[in-house]
Scaffold this active site. Structure first.
Site, PDB file in Angstrom:
ATOM      1  N   ASP A 154      45.375  30.836  31.520  1.00 28.38           N
ATOM      2  CA  ASP A 154      46.208  31.535  32.511  1.00 28.38           C
ATOM      3  C   ASP A 154      47.696  31.428  32.198  1.00 28.38           C
ATOM      4  OD1 ASP A 154      43.764  31.899  33.831  1.00 28.38           O
ATOM      5  OD2 ASP A 154      44.066  30.147  35.108  1.00 28.38           O
TER       6      ASP A 154
ATOM      7  N   GLU B 217      42.844  40.737  39.465  1.00 26.31           N
ATOM      8  CA  GLU B 217      43.552  39.489  39.768  1.00 26.31           C
ATOM      9  C   GLU B 217      44.670  39.271  38.754  1.00 26.31           C
ATOM     10  OE1 GLU B 217      40.356  36.684  39.650  1.00 26.31           O
ATOM     11  OE2 GLU B 217      40.052  36.879  37.502  1.00 26.31           O
TER      12      GLU B 217
END
Length: 581
Positions: free
Chosen positions: A76, A252
């Protein structure tokens, strides 16, 4: 905790705050130092050597560097720039300290400068599962007030969405400011006119979920003076994904950008597995409406044969930045499965140039099978592993564990390493906590990441366990219910080295051998893809295997579940539950 997150993903849970308040609120901070006065092992001479075939077969040419730039569990990624300085951060889940932060001048050579969340007041993960804690942090520099912001979701301690800030990322960050909105994966955007916005993933409005995996992207106006979203300004700017008629899943990881007067929203879509991708939308206004690019996705590895060589998979969850040569670059996560398609090193940080010469950005070679070598920005020299820069590719490092503070590679899980270690010229001493590695609470284990499919990790340990409850050694750890323990303990008056495998919570002793007392024993774990071996050597003696060749299956994400990669730990406990037969 994993079950909770699975319910969130499935849409069973509509709001993050409901989860946090119902299950995680009121968890006390863990401030206790290591308990008990049991025998303390001393670890020294830790050596890690990575030897992956892909790097042996793909030596660098002039003007190239390797991607991933961060090997092992660094998922991430988010990146920002101030002048000639680049800062990169990653998810850290229940690792302590949280949110590793790296600095570069050129996007090729990186140094870790610390962690964003390095104090108990910032991180409340003491009782969290390994894949709870800190999710998808976003870092952004705001030139209007010369301030860096890190915004994230902390799924622990009743915190939820939060932001911290600083004017110098190398000198510490503020305590968390809780933000009043639900969902996950928030990111900040600072417009040219000084206005600020937050975008994030959320569930669709109650009763309007159309299918499993249906999510939305929301936008809020953000008050920079109060550090709060402005009540009543929230709106859905993407519903479902690129084309809701196709039932896209898990939109997302949103980021907003501005270029040539237009606003671009880039998101991950497809879930963080085999269907992962990155997609892009455009609008004339940050509040939308946003129109998807006709060529979506702009990055993915999902269309290629499962059995391809040098496989890189799961690419997505990206962030963009303008490079030193005026060209854009994108950092993103992807995985490199081993020969049995297992993901032991976790989700790693990759980088690619981005072509933004047209209306929409496209990752260079992001829609073909990813290659290990990437062309460097103009005028950059590759210094990986030199002058304090992080190594990559195949590398070896040796740490005598005597320097305080320890290298940033060494972390705890759920609890700070300072709670149970001390360093001296002899090495690092661990005071054992009365819990085992199988506990969902802080343990006395000093971890580093597995960064290669093929590696060796060796450490020297001086240890004289006093009772059968004492054990110290090496662990290979995916989570509390999936791990290997390879250590020294006692049975009656005799010392033994023992190997235990725990898979899905069930523990099995794979081998043990009586050893003579001495001044130190070397312990080694080695892997060739899915094949792991554990060996020991007394002073001046060759290594001897215990347990034969064992499978690394329990150290892989696809078997153990969750979002983290395998960790290698230096471990001690005063509550050993391994009984020598």
């Amino acid at each position: 905790m994993k079950k909770i997150f699975d319910k969130l993903k499935s849409g069973t849970w509509v709001t993050m705050s409901g989860i946090l308040m119902t299950v995680l609120s009121g968890i006390p901070a863990f401030s206790q130092k290591a308990a008990g006065k049991g025998n303390q092992p001393v670890f020294t001479q830790f050596t890690y050597q990575g030897n992956d075939r892909i790097y042996r077969n793909n030596p660098l040419n002039e003007g190239e560097f390797y991607s991933p730039i961060l090997q092992g569990c660094y998922p991430d990624p988010s990146i920002t720039r101030k002048g000639n300085d680049y800062y990169l951060i990653n998810s850290s889940f229940s690792m302590v300290p949280g949110v590793p932060i790296f600095h570069s001048k050129d996007l090729v050579n990186w140094k870790q400068i610390g962690h964003v969340l390095d104090r108990p007041s910032q991180l409340k993960v003491e009782k969290a599962g390994i894949s709870a804690g800190i999710y998808a942090p976003d870092i952004k520099y705001n030139p209007h007030n010369n301030t860096f912001y890190m915004i994230t979701t902390q799924i622990a301690g009743g915190i939820g969405n939060m932001v911290v800030k600083t004017q110098d990322p190398a000198k510490g960050w503020s305590d968390p400011i809780k933000l009043k909105f639900d969902g996950i994966d928030p990111a900040l955007f600072f417009d040219d006119n000084g206005k600020a916005y937050v975008v994030h993933n959320d569930a669709p409005p109650r009763g309007k979920e159309l299918y499993n995996g249906h999510r939305v992207i929301k936008l809020w106006e953000y008050d920079l003076e109060k550090d709060a979203v402005i009540e009543g300004t929230d709106r859905i700017i993407v519903d479902g994904g690129v084309d809701i008629s196709q039932k896209p899943i898990w939109i997302e990881g949103p980021h907003l950008y501005k270029k040539n007067g237009k606003y671009y929203l880039m998101c991950a879509e497809g879930g963080t597995g085999g269907w992962h991708s990155e997609v892009i939308f455009v609008s004339d206004d940050p509040k939308g409406p946003f129109k998807p690019a006709p060529g979506n996705p702009i990055l993915t590895q999902r269309y290629f044969p499962r059995d391809r060589t040098n496989k890189v998979d799961w690419a997505g969850h990206a962030d963009l930045v303008e490079g030193p040569d005026g060209k854009y670059y994108g950092v993103f996560l992807a995985v490199r499965p081993n020969e049995k398609n297992r993901v032991n090193t976790g989700r790693e940080t990759f980088i690619l140039p981005v072509d933004w010469s047209g209306e929409f950005p496209v990752f260079d070679n992001g829609l073909v099978p990813l290659r290990p070598r990437t062309k460097m920005p103009a005028g950059v020299t590759n210094q990986a592993g030199q002058n304090g820069f992080l190594p990559n590719g195949n590398f070896t490092y040796t740490d005598d564990l005597s320097i305080s503070p320890l290298n940033y590679r060494w972390i705890g899980v759920r609890g700070a390493r300072e709670n149970f270690i001390s360093t001296s010229k002899e090495g690092v001493k661990i005071t054992p906590l009365p819990v085992t590695i199988k506990a969902t609470e802080p343990t006395s284990t000093l971890f580093c990441r597995q960064q290669h499919a093929s590696f060796e990790a060796t450490v020297k340990i001086r240890y004289d366990p006093q009772t059968e409850k004492d054990l110290a050694g090496i662990v290979c750890y995916q989570k509390e219910t999936f791990n290997y323990v390879f250590g020294i303990t006692r049975k009656g008056n005799d010392l033994y080295v023992v190997l235990e495998r725990t898979g899905n919570g069930k523990s099995t002793i794979l081998g043990s051998e009586k050893i003579a007392p001495g001044n130190g024993i070397r312990l080694r774990v080695a892997a060739e893809g899915d094949d792991y071996t554990f060996s020991f050597a007394a002073e001046g003696q060759p290594f001897k295997n215990i347990g034969g060749t064992v499978s690394g299956d329990i150290l892989s994400t696809d078997v153990a579940g969750g979002f983290t990669g395998a960790l290698i730990g230096l471990y001690a406990t005063s509550a050993n539950d391994i009984v020598i037969p």
